[in-house]
Design an enzyme around this catalytic site. Structure first.
Site, short mmCIF file in Angstrom:
data_model
loop_
_atom_site.label_atom_id
_atom_site.label_comp_id
_atom_site.label_asym_id
_atom_site.label_seq_id
_atom_site.Cartn_x
_atom_site.Cartn_y
_atom_site.Cartn_z
N GLU A 80 2.99 -1.73 13.04
CA GLU A 80 3.68 -0.82 12.14
C GLU A 80 3.16 -0.85 10.71
O GLU A 80 3.88 -0.51 9.76
CB GLU A 80 5.20 -1.08 12.18
CG GLU A 80 5.78 -0.82 13.56
CD GLU A 80 7.30 -0.83 13.58
OE1 GLU A 80 7.92 -1.06 12.53
OE2 GLU A 80 7.87 -0.61 14.67
N GLU A 135 7.55 -0.91 22.02
CA GLU A 135 8.92 -1.22 21.61
C GLU A 135 9.82 -0.03 21.87
O GLU A 135 9.51 1.09 21.45
CB GLU A 135 9.01 -1.56 20.11
CG GLU A 135 8.46 -2.88 19.68
CD GLU A 135 8.66 -3.10 18.18
OE1 GLU A 135 9.69 -2.64 17.64
OE2 GLU A 135 7.79 -3.71 17.56
#
Length: 441
Positions: free
Chosen positions: A131, A242
């Site tokens: 991220e 995720e």
């Protein structure tokens, strides 16, 4: 190898059609204490023996460095994985700058030398960063989500990793990067896509609080995010790195945490994919000592093989399972189009998983300063998410980011003397007011 079960797993990993199925594992417990081999072993054992399930034998990691190490020793998740026959999606933290990334490489090379094929045969793939692109985006900066890395930097790190593993047992392992789906649909990040063998997508409909994000819309929002990502990355494989729905915590617009809603999301998003595509669910346990808000764990405290809700996938039909194994080109095109609508006038934001749950993935470090958001990042056409405020890392280091893109952290916990930078996984510590910040940009 230590057992026939490990040999069997390693053999399956080499198969062209192998699909990895598991959970995400941070480097610290929820109270900020570091995990060591015994804790990892207990978690990996519980995951593969969860009542009502089978095949949860893979673990996604965020760093190669063992928390509390003063010499960049490899994470003790590795010997735990060898002991339990658990495959690994390795992670190298990439948001601390060149020095900390070099430390990640050092730990990886040490692991290869120390554990040999008992380790390398278990590796499903390697992720450079997590991220990082989201955190330098306007949305990430507004959320004060910490320091990230520019597309060119990540592409360079991927090249460095490939060079480091050349001629080793990891030379042929696929290399990629994990980010929110909102980062993948942004064209300025193409350099990272080009450098990857695969891309990892993080998506949380629960956090898409500017949309109708009740559990009844959860599946559709996830499918749209996946389709948009697949369109954006072309022919690259998309791994689901995720996703999940919280069992407790604060509501995000229509997104309500509950055991019933977590089960519905598991049934509708997870069950059709388990065993068919590479997927790492968030998460096995996140309330080992302190319960976060929100909490996503499928088991509570203490660690147990008995889940908080039914994981048997008994409600899944063969038709729903087959429909989730692939997304048609027409639906991908439609989703990409609907999610790429740029907000105008009323400053309405049009979707996006935005932030993700806090991973407690930090290993700690000495005074670190990193720059975020200084590059030519264009606001994603599809953006969203929720969360606000400074993020306090598990070891007490506070990270922040400003509108100018500068971010810094400075602290040296007494229990930590690692030369690696502080890492903290996917960031959401406080949720609820990100969009007020986004709309103010």
């Amino acid at each position: 190898m230590r057992s026939s079960s490990v040999l069997a797993l390693a053999a399956s990993i080499t198969g062209a059609t192998a699909a990895f199925q598991g959970f995400n594992y941070g480097a610290t417990n929820s109270d900020g204490t570091f995990k060591y081999q015994a804790t990892y072993e207990a978690e990996f054992k519980a995951a593969k023996n969860l009542v009502g399930t089978s095949g949860f034998t893979s673990a996604r990691l965020y760093t190669m460095i063992q928390g509390g190490s003063s010499t960049n020793e490899p994470t003790q998740a590795i010997p735990a994985a060898i002991s339990q026959g658990t495959s690994l999606l390795l992670g190298l933290w990439a948001s601390g700058g060149q020095g900390p990334f070099d430390a990640e490489i050092t730990a990886l090379k040490s692991a290869i030398a120390q554990y040999g094929t008992a380790f390398t045969d278990l590796v499903a793939g390697i992720s450079v960063g997590s991220e990082d692109l989201y955190r330098i985006s306007p949305m990430g900066v507004a959320a004060k989500s910490g320091y990230g890395a520019e597309p060119a930097t990540l592409a360079a790190y991927i090249k460095q990793l490939r060079s480091a593993i050349a001629g080793t047992g990891l030379a042929n392992k696929p290399v990629g990067h994990v980010d929110t789906w909102t980062a993948w649909v942004n064209g300025t990040n193409q350099a990272v896509i080009d450098a990857c063998d695969w891309v990892g997508m993080d998506a949380y409909p629960y956090f898409q609080s500017t949309m109708s994000n009740s559990i009844s819309s959860g599946k559709a929002l996830f499918e749209d995010a996946l389709a948009a990502t697949q369109t954006a990355v072309g022919g690259k494989d998309v791994w689901i790195t995720e996703t999940g729905w919280p069992v407790s915590g604060s509501s995000q617009n229509l997104g309500v945490p509950s055991l019933a809603n977590a089960k519905t999301y598991w049934d509708e998003v997870g069950c059709p994919r388990f065993g068919k595509v590479n997927i790492w669910w968030y998460t096995l346990q996140d309330a080992d000592s302190v319960t976060p808000n929100p909490s996503f764990g499928v088991v509570g405290n203490p660690l147990s093989t008995t889940p908080l809700y039914d994981l048997s996938c008994s409600n899944i039909t063969s038709s729903s399972s087959s429909s989730a194994s692939a997304t048609s080109s027409s639906s991908r095109s439609s989703a990409a189009s609907s999610l790429s609508t740029v907000a105008t006038g009323s400053a309405t934001v049009t979707g996006g998983s935005g932030l993700s749950p806090s991973k407690n993935a930090g290993v700690g470090g000495t005074n670190v300063t990193a720059t975020a958001g200084s590059g030519p990042y264009t606001t994603p056409a599809a953006s969203g998410g929720s969360g606000s405020g400074n993020y306090s890392t598990p070891t007490g280091i506070k990270t922040s980011a400003t509108g100018t893109g500068s971010s810094s952290a400075s602290s040296t916990p007494s229990t930590v003397s690692s030369s690696a930078a502080m890492i903290s996984g996917s960031f959401v510590a406080i949720v609820g007011s990100l969009f007020a910040a986004v709309l103010a940009l």
